[in-house]
Design a protein around this motif. Sequence first.
Motif, PDB file in Angstrom:
ATOM      1  N   PRO A 156      -4.281  -1.279  -2.256  1.00 51.04           N
ATOM      2  CA  PRO A 156      -3.106  -1.965  -2.787  1.00 51.04           C
ATOM      3  C   PRO A 156      -2.704  -1.371  -4.138  1.00 51.04           C
ATOM      4  O   PRO A 156      -3.549  -1.136  -4.997  1.00 51.04           O
TER       5      PRO A 156
ATOM      6  N   THR B 253       0.829  -1.207   0.000  1.00 49.37           N
ATOM      7  CA  THR B 253       0.000   0.000   0.000  1.00 49.37           C
ATOM      8  C   THR B 253       0.863   1.257   0.000  1.00 49.37           C
ATOM      9  O   THR B 253       0.334   2.362  -0.079  1.00 49.37           O
TER      10      THR B 253
ATOM     11  N   ALA C 196      -6.547   2.075   2.907  1.00 55.15           N
ATOM     12  CA  ALA C 196      -5.366   1.983   2.043  1.00 55.15           C
ATOM     13  C   ALA C 196      -5.644   1.042   0.873  1.00 55.15           C
ATOM     14  O   ALA C 196      -6.167  -0.053   1.048  1.00 55.15           O
TER      15      ALA C 196
ATOM     16  N   ARG D  63       1.196   6.442  -2.006  1.00 46.30           N
ATOM     17  CA  ARG D  63       0.166   5.768  -1.206  1.00 46.30           C
ATOM     18  C   ARG D  63      -1.177   6.327  -1.651  1.00 46.30           C
ATOM     19  O   ARG D  63      -1.307   7.521  -1.923  1.00 46.30           O
TER      20      ARG D  63
END
Length: 91
Positions: A35, A20, A33, A26
Amino acid sequence: MDGQAGVFPAPYDPLNGFLTLFRGVRVTVGGIAAPILSLANVNGQEQINIQVPFGPAGPTVTAVVENQGLLATISGIPPSGGAARRVRSMP
């Protein structure tokens, strides 16, 4: 991204999935979060490919992209309901 040109697939760990945080990038969707699948910087055009996390709900969600410490917020994204969507955040 870190300014390097190219396409960068994110590493995948069979036990933990995709990262993440990858190369200083990010993304959160609805506060969760996401991926990261890959990053690209081709001819000055940057692209981030993510897997939208399960859970964000409501008529719209907000995504926050952190790139080398800088934040961009994209509001008003309709949940995809499982369908892929393309969101253009910056010109």
